[in-house]
Design a protein around this motif. Structure first.
Motif, mmCIF file in Angstrom:
data_model
loop_
_atom_site.group_PDB
_atom_site.id
_atom_site.type_symbol
_atom_site.label_atom_id
_atom_site.label_comp_id
_atom_site.label_asym_id
_atom_site.label_seq_id
_atom_site.Cartn_x
_atom_site.Cartn_y
_atom_site.Cartn_z
ATOM 1 N N ALA A 33 0.811 -1.224 0.000
ATOM 2 C CA ALA A 33 0.000 0.000 0.000
ATOM 3 C C ALA A 33 0.842 1.272 0.000
ATOM 4 O O ALA A 33 0.489 2.231 -0.685
ATOM 5 C CB ALA A 33 -0.938 -0.001 1.204
ATOM 6 N N ASN A 111 -6.557 -2.131 -1.207
ATOM 7 C CA ASN A 111 -7.561 -1.302 -0.553
ATOM 8 C C ASN A 111 -6.916 -0.113 0.147
ATOM 9 O O ASN A 111 -7.307 1.036 -0.040
ATOM 10 C CB ASN A 111 -8.340 -2.156 0.444
ATOM 11 C CG ASN A 111 -9.522 -1.402 0.991
ATOM 12 O OD1 ASN A 111 -9.365 -0.606 1.906
ATOM 13 N ND2 ASN A 111 -10.684 -1.612 0.410
ATOM 14 N N THR A 112 -5.891 -0.388 0.948
ATOM 15 C CA THR A 112 -5.256 0.686 1.711
ATOM 16 C C THR A 112 -4.494 1.645 0.805
ATOM 17 O O THR A 112 -4.376 2.833 1.110
ATOM 18 C CB THR A 112 -4.315 0.083 2.778
ATOM 19 O OG1 THR A 112 -5.057 -0.905 3.501
ATOM 20 C CG2 THR A 112 -3.827 1.131 3.744
ATOM 21 N N HIS A 115 -6.523 4.698 0.034
ATOM 22 C CA HIS A 115 -6.633 5.670 1.130
ATOM 23 C C HIS A 115 -5.324 6.430 1.283
ATOM 24 O O HIS A 115 -5.313 7.649 1.424
ATOM 25 C CB HIS A 115 -6.973 4.952 2.440
ATOM 26 C CG HIS A 115 -8.283 4.226 2.383
ATOM 27 N ND1 HIS A 115 -9.493 4.881 2.340
ATOM 28 C CD2 HIS A 115 -8.564 2.902 2.328
ATOM 29 C CE1 HIS A 115 -10.463 3.989 2.274
ATOM 30 N NE2 HIS A 115 -9.933 2.779 2.256
ATOM 31 N N ALA A 165 -5.179 5.319 8.816
ATOM 32 C CA ALA A 165 -5.373 4.364 7.723
ATOM 33 C C ALA A 165 -4.791 2.998 8.094
ATOM 34 O O ALA A 165 -5.387 1.956 7.791
ATOM 35 C CB ALA A 165 -4.733 4.894 6.440
ATOM 36 N N SER A 166 -3.645 3.000 8.756
ATOM 37 C CA SER A 166 -3.017 1.729 9.124
ATOM 38 C C SER A 166 -3.836 1.005 10.177
ATOM 39 O O SER A 166 -3.989 -0.222 10.130
ATOM 40 C CB SER A 166 -1.608 1.971 9.666
ATOM 41 O OG SER A 166 -0.850 2.678 8.728
ATOM 42 N N ASN A 168 -7.075 1.333 10.649
ATOM 43 C CA ASN A 168 -8.279 0.832 9.976
ATOM 44 C C ASN A 168 -7.981 -0.463 9.243
ATOM 45 O O ASN A 168 -8.776 -1.407 9.273
ATOM 46 C CB ASN A 168 -8.817 1.861 8.989
ATOM 47 C CG ASN A 168 -9.559 2.977 9.699
ATOM 48 O OD1 ASN A 168 -9.983 2.809 10.847
ATOM 49 N ND2 ASN A 168 -9.692 4.110 9.049
ATOM 50 N N MET A 169 -6.833 -0.481 8.589
ATOM 51 C CA MET A 169 -6.480 -1.669 7.826
ATOM 52 C C MET A 169 -6.243 -2.856 8.758
ATOM 53 O O MET A 169 -6.731 -3.959 8.500
ATOM 54 C CB MET A 169 -5.231 -1.379 6.997
ATOM 55 C CG MET A 169 -4.895 -2.450 6.017
ATOM 56 S SD MET A 169 -3.595 -3.429 6.632
ATOM 57 C CE MET A 169 -2.259 -2.318 6.299
#
Ligand SMILES: Nc1ncnc2c1ncn2[C@@H]1O[C@H](COP(=O)(O)OP(=O)(O)OP(=O)(O)O)[C@@H](O)[C@H]1O
Ligand SMILES: [Mg+2]
Lengths: 234, 250
Positions: A33, A111-112, A115, A165-166, A168-169
């Motif tokens: 990512a 996905n990440t 973001h 973001a991390s 959330n992932m």
């Protein structure tokens, strides 16, 4: 409500081997990512002809669909595609023996990346134009200007959102059980199913995710402090 | 040493530079004056390729370069021979004062680190910042930042330093320290092109004054000629407005 403390403790011990899987997935996904997200951001910030439109399209596709659907899609399509490639090339491989965790890493990585690309994009744009111009006037080329002046300043801006973001992932990796990955969620589900003691097992991973996320947050805070060393005011 | 010929530049159909030509000799201190919006900044930026001119060329030490379509190599060559001092300093925010000065030496000119640091310290000493080597820009006053900016410019020993209104973002009480450094450089024979609204600097330190208006050079001459016998009515009007604090000699 009856809480079986000793069962909760026993399962906790049995779930622990899932922690490296969870963390490995998250780390592997970040390895995809971060560079990909950065590349997408660079392409869009520098408005590289046509490719920037494709990049924007990719970002909106991935951001506009649920992770769960992306998991379904990748998990059913990729092995089949891989299988066709193997047959066409006559490789000695079995597409269906690829560990599912690799598919999971791909899904969460892609996905990440979208973001992160948004985060990097606004961070790069937040560095004043004069910084790049000054770099050029002292003789740096575009690559050197980015590496030495612009990126360090952009990272300092991006760090807090990168942390979010991390995290959330990391939390999203709990969906990997759908691909039969034995991460902490996968283990908890399996163990709980045996004696129908879901609550205890779920409480275990509830606490585990909480602790893992707190660790991630702490790491980012340390990193952010180092990045921001130059913002100290007199 | 440098001949700039017929520079033209438009922004979205609005012609900002209408053919500017200028000759700069070694040791010249050229002051460019002119009302706001006359294209002074744009002209300086075109010389250094921060802005791409639509037309025009520069002959630098006998080497001719087209300002509208120079190659990366040509641009790099001219940037190495010039330095730029910005109105809002543009110091690298993530670098200390010392690192701001060494950056162009170590990275762009491959000067060994120890030597670069020696040169940078000398440069910072010269602008009176020997106590501030390890300060970040956010810890320095505007005047100090601009002095670092000037040190960063002359430390690479460029053939010419381009200044774009180096004092106009400063509080009045900080202007003097920056002008002082610039006058020192001028006296030492540094070749400089200075866009400025500081008439005292233009009058006392410049060897040549250029007056720009509406994207054209209206008048140019030695500093003495310019301030004592301006030829054009436009120049007189401008000087009257700016010099009414002084005893000027028209
Ligand atoms: N990037 C740009 N895009 C569009 N127009 C621009 C741009 N840069 C400058 N201009 C226009 O060009 C004209 C000349 O601007 P410039 O900054 O060169 O003037 P100046 O002589 O330096 O003025 P000042 O004394 O206010 O600094 C102005 O009308 C300005 O609006
Ligand atoms: Mg200007």
């Amino acid at each position: 409500m009856n809480l079986d403390i000793s069962f909760a403790f026993e399962t906790l011990i049995q779930i622990i081997p899932g922690i490296p899987v969870t963390l490995g997935m998250a780390l592997g996904a970040l390895l995809i990512a971060v560079p990909l997200g950065f590349l997408l951001a660079l392409i869009r910030v520098n408005k590289i002809f046509i490719i920037d439109k494709l990049a924007a399209l990719y970002v909106s596709f991935v951001r506009g669909t649920p992770v769960v659907v992306q998991i379904f899609l990748i998990y059913s399509a990729l092995p089949a595609i891989l299988n066709q490639m193997i047959e066409a090339n006559g490789w000695q491989l079995d597409a269906y023996s690829v560990p599912p965790v690799l598919y999971a890493i791909l899904v969460f990585g892609f996905n990440t990346s979208t973001h992160l690309s948004e985060i990097f994009r606004s961070a790069l744009l937040s560095v004043p134009k004069g910084q790049k111009e000054a770099a050029y006037t002292v003789g740096l080329n575009a690559f050197q200007a980015y590496r030495r002046i612009i990126i360090p300043q952009a990272l300092a801006v991006a760090a807090p959102s990168m942390c979010t973001a991390s995290m959330n992932m990391l939390k999203n990796t709990s969906l990997a059980y759908m691909m039969a990955v034995m991460d902490i969620t996968g283990r908890a589900k399996a163990l709980a199913g045996v004696g129908y003691q879901y609550l205890e097992a779920y409480l275990d991973i509830f606490v585990m995710y909480l602790i893992l996320c707190l660790c991630v947050e702490k790491l980012f805070q340390i990193w952010e402090k180092r990045l921001l060393h130059y913002k100290i005011t007199a | 040493m440098i001949t700039i010929d017929n520079v033209k530049k438009s922004f979205q159909g609005n012609e900002v530079l209408k053919g500017i030509s200028l000759t700069i000799e070694k040791n010249d201190v050229v002051a460019i004056l002119g009302p706001s919006g006359s294209g002074k900044t744009t002209f300086l930026r075109c010389i250094n390729f921060l802005e791409k001119a639509d037309e025009g060329k520069i002959v630098f030490d006998g080497i001719e370069t087209d300002l509208s379509k120079a190659s990366k190599k040509e641009i790099a060559a001219i940037r190495k021979k010039t330095a730029f001092v910005f109105q809002n300093y543009n110091l690298f925010q993530n670098k200390t004062a010392l690192e701001n000065v060494t950056e162009g030496l170590i990275i762009a000119r491959k000067v060994p680190k120890a030597e670069a640091e020696k040169i940078a310290k000398e440069a910072l000493d010269k602008v009176g910042l020997s106590e501030r080597y390890d300060y970040y820009p956010s810890q320095l006053s505007g005047g100090q930042q601009q002095r670092v900016g000037i040190a960063r410019a002359f430390a690479v020993n460029p053939e010419v330093i381009l200044f774009d209104e180096p004092t106009s973002a400063l509080d009045p009480e900080l202007i003097g320290e920056v002008l002082g450094v610039m006058k020192k450089l001028a006296k030492e024979g540094t070749t400089m092109v200075v866009v400025t609204h500081e008439m005292s600097f233009a009058r006392d330190a410049a060897t040549k004054v250029v007056f720009m208006a509406d994207g054209k050079i209206v008048e140019e001459g030695t500093s003495k000629e310019f301030f004592t016998h301006p030829k054009e009515e436009r120049t007189r009007q401008f000087l009257r407005r700016y010099l009414n604090d002084y005893d000027y000699l028209i």
